[in-house]
Design an enzyme around this catalytic site. Structure first.
Site, PDB file in Angstrom:
ATOM      1  CB  ALA A  12      -0.920  -0.002   1.215  1.00  0.00           C
ATOM      2  CG  ASP A 176      -2.625  -5.127 -19.445  1.00  0.00           C
ATOM      3  OD1 ASP A 176      -2.844  -3.892 -19.448  1.00  0.00           O
ATOM      4  OD2 ASP A 176      -1.679  -5.643 -20.050  1.00  0.00           O
ATOM      5  CG  HIS A 177      -3.240  -0.148 -15.843  1.00  0.00           C
ATOM      6  ND1 HIS A 177      -1.929  -0.565 -15.922  1.00  0.00           N
ATOM      7  CD2 HIS A 177      -3.244   1.139 -16.269  1.00  0.00           C
ATOM      8  CE1 HIS A 177      -1.184   0.438 -16.362  1.00  0.00           C
ATOM      9  NE2 HIS A 177      -1.952   1.492 -16.591  1.00  0.00           N
ATOM     10  CG  ASP A 234       7.110  -1.445 -16.607  1.00  0.00           C
ATOM     11  OD1 ASP A 234       6.558  -1.914 -15.590  1.00  0.00           O
ATOM     12  OD2 ASP A 234       7.034  -0.241 -16.928  1.00  0.00           O
ATOM     13  CG  HIS A 239       0.569  -2.190 -20.492  1.00  0.00           C
ATOM     14  ND1 HIS A 239      -0.342  -2.808 -19.672  1.00  0.00           N
ATOM     15  CD2 HIS A 239       1.383  -1.487 -19.660  1.00  0.00           C
ATOM     16  CE1 HIS A 239      -0.083  -2.479 -18.407  1.00  0.00           C
ATOM     17  NE2 HIS A 239       0.957  -1.691 -18.386  1.00  0.00           N
TER      18      HIS A 239
HETATM   19  C1  BG6 Z   1       2.498   0.226 -15.714  1.00  0.00           C
HETATM   20  C2  BG6 Z   1       3.982   0.240 -15.753  1.00  0.00           C
HETATM   21  O1  BG6 Z   1       2.011  -1.056 -15.990  1.00  0.00           O
HETATM   22  O2  BG6 Z   1       2.001   1.123 -16.690  1.00  0.00           O
HETATM   23  C3  BG6 Z   1       4.522   1.641 -15.517  1.00  0.00           C
HETATM   24  O3  BG6 Z   1       4.496  -0.618 -14.728  1.00  0.00           O
HETATM   25  C4  BG6 Z   1       3.904   2.601 -16.487  1.00  0.00           C
HETATM   26  O4  BG6 Z   1       5.929   1.664 -15.646  1.00  0.00           O
HETATM   27  C5  BG6 Z   1       2.392   2.464 -16.467  1.00  0.00           C
HETATM   28  O5  BG6 Z   1       4.270   3.912 -16.100  1.00  0.00           O
HETATM   29  C6  BG6 Z   1       1.759   3.318 -17.547  1.00  0.00           C
HETATM   30  O6  BG6 Z   1       0.394   3.329 -17.346  1.00  0.00           O
HETATM   31  P1  BG6 Z   1      -0.482   4.611 -17.675  1.00  0.00           P
HETATM   32  O7  BG6 Z   1      -1.876   4.168 -17.389  1.00  0.00           O
HETATM   33  O8  BG6 Z   1       0.004   5.692 -16.746  1.00  0.00           O
HETATM   34  O9  BG6 Z   1      -0.214   4.940 -19.091  1.00  0.00           O
END
Ligand code: BG6
Length: 396
Positions: A12, A176-177, A234, A239
């Site tokens: 956190a 995966d965000h 990363d 992504h």
């Molecule tokens: C993350 C990576 O998955 O995605 C980071 O670990 C990166 O290094 C980030 O900065 C980028 O995400 P966003 O949503 O800020 O483009």
């Protein structure tokens, strides 16, 4: 519908939690998707007080909140527990807090665990969650993990086994965000809800695809993690490949998770494996040095905290993937990603083939650009006539 739940975040105090998790939870709160019946337990090694944790949370969401009071009301739901993931005693304390908060917030025993930690701790945490009865089969219980999920097939498969010893497959969310971003989801709409693209989305009409993830940030506080990972692990294996799969897949039989997953897997199975020679020729790795962007001075990657001063880890990567499918055989999917670049921007260019020209000059290709962030939207470049007496073409 608003959720009743106790969320426990391992890690956190980290950068991800501040940059992504607290703002995301706050958006859910603000939109009414998180009711008053929720609490968040933050754990990490550092000995923080509840007050300090609240102040970290407030700071991370201030620009999203309508007022400081609203930010503080949200932060009141946050509790902190200093935690060593290897120490059984700490899980006993965690369980106590979990039970207390469940009663206090009437969360109906629903639990969500987010592991924002290095994957070598996933197994230990999952094991203790079960042995100390924090996962007790009551309410819904879900586990969320992010990349990196191992470093190869064997380590990923070991991680899977460790998680599956405590959770069922349906309870595990490997996320995966990027897939949550509006414009990434919009790729489905562009591809499968527009007749003008349906018939041209293939190797006969598309010359190449260019995926750009440019970041202005450096590695920030994550040098320790990043130096083991690098841009390829990363940003690329996760992504970039997720995005590529959405661009390259065939039309799913229906818009359901199983059908979409099946089509994505086909893309990954068809990914061409370059030879060593091709790798050398088509893939580039780089690392940022010290310099200035818009007058601001930045230190080199090797001088960042927790980075090996002689590190050869890449902060920039670019190359080309090929998908050996009937749809896209031979079409390069170029990608480039890097930290500390002069601008932040994620976008995809779909570059169509040049058509034969009757105008005595070559035609610029049509380009469909999908802007993912910070700008969101689409543009399609078409050739038109320049205003004026002469008949000159100009893409616009
Ligand atoms: C993350 C990576 O998955 O995605 C980071 O670990 C990166 O290094 C980030 O900065 C980028 O995400 P966003 O949503 O800020 O483009």
């Amino acid at each position: 519908m608003s959720s009743k739940v106790i969320v426990t975040i391992f890690g956190a105090s980290g950068d991800l939690a501040k940059r992504k998790l607290y703002p995301s939870l706050f958006r859910l709160y603000k939109s009414g998707n998180l009711s008053e019946h929720f609490a968040v337990i933050g754990t990490a090694r550092r000995p923080w007080s509840k007050e300090y944790f609240e102040s970290v949370v407030v700071e991370s969401i201030l620009d999203l909140a309508d007022s400081t009071e609203q930010a503080q009301e949200f932060a009141n739901h946050f509790y902190y527990q200093s935690h060593d993931v290897n120490d059984t005693e700490h899980y006993i304390a965690l369980r106590q807090l979990q039970v207390e908060l469940n009663d206090k917030y009437q969360a109906e025993h629903n639990k969500l665990f987010f592991l924002s930690m290095a994957p070598q701790f996933f197994g230990t945490i999952a094991k203790h969650l079960k042995s100390e009865n924090i996962v007790d089969g009551k309410g819904f219980e879900r586990l969320i993990v992010e990349k990196p999920f191992g470093t190869d097939y064997a380590t990923a498969s070991k991680l899977n086994d460790e998680l599956l010893a405590t959770f069922d497959e349906e309870q595990i969310f490997r996320i995966d965000h990027y897939l949550g971003k509006e414009m990434i989801q919009s790729i489905f709409a562009v591809r499968f809800a527009n007749l003008i693209f349906e018939n041209v989305w293939n190797k006969d009409f598309i010359d190449n695809v260019q995926i750009t993830f440019a970041e202005r940030l450096g590695v920030e506080e994550r040098g320790g993690y990043y130096d083991q990972s690098g841009a390829l692990r990363d940003m690329v294996q996760n992504h970039t490949l997720q995005l590529l799969s959405l661009l390259a897949m065939d039309k799913p039989a229906s818009f359901t998770k199983d059908e979409i997953r099946a089509e994505k897997i086909k893309v990954f199975k068809n990914l061409y494996h370059p030879t060593d020679e091709e790798l050398k020729e088509h893939f580039i790795r780089g690392q940022y040095r010290s310099g200035k962007i818009d007058g601001m001075k930045y230190i080199s990657y090797r001088s960042e905290p927790n980075v090996n001063p002689e590190s050869t880890t890449e902060t920039f990567a670019s190359g080309a993937f090929f998908v050996d499918s009937d749809r896209f055989r031979g079409v390069p999917f170029f990608f480039r990603t890097g930290k500390r670049l002069t601008e932040k921007g994620t976008h995809v260019n779909i570059v169509f083939k040049q058509m034969d020209s009757i105008f005595g000059e070559p035609l610029a290709p049509n380009i469909l650009t999908i802007y993912i962030q910070p700008t969101e939207g689409f543009s399609l470049s078409l050739n038109g006539k320049q205003v004026g007496e002469e008949f000159n073409l100009a893409p616009n």
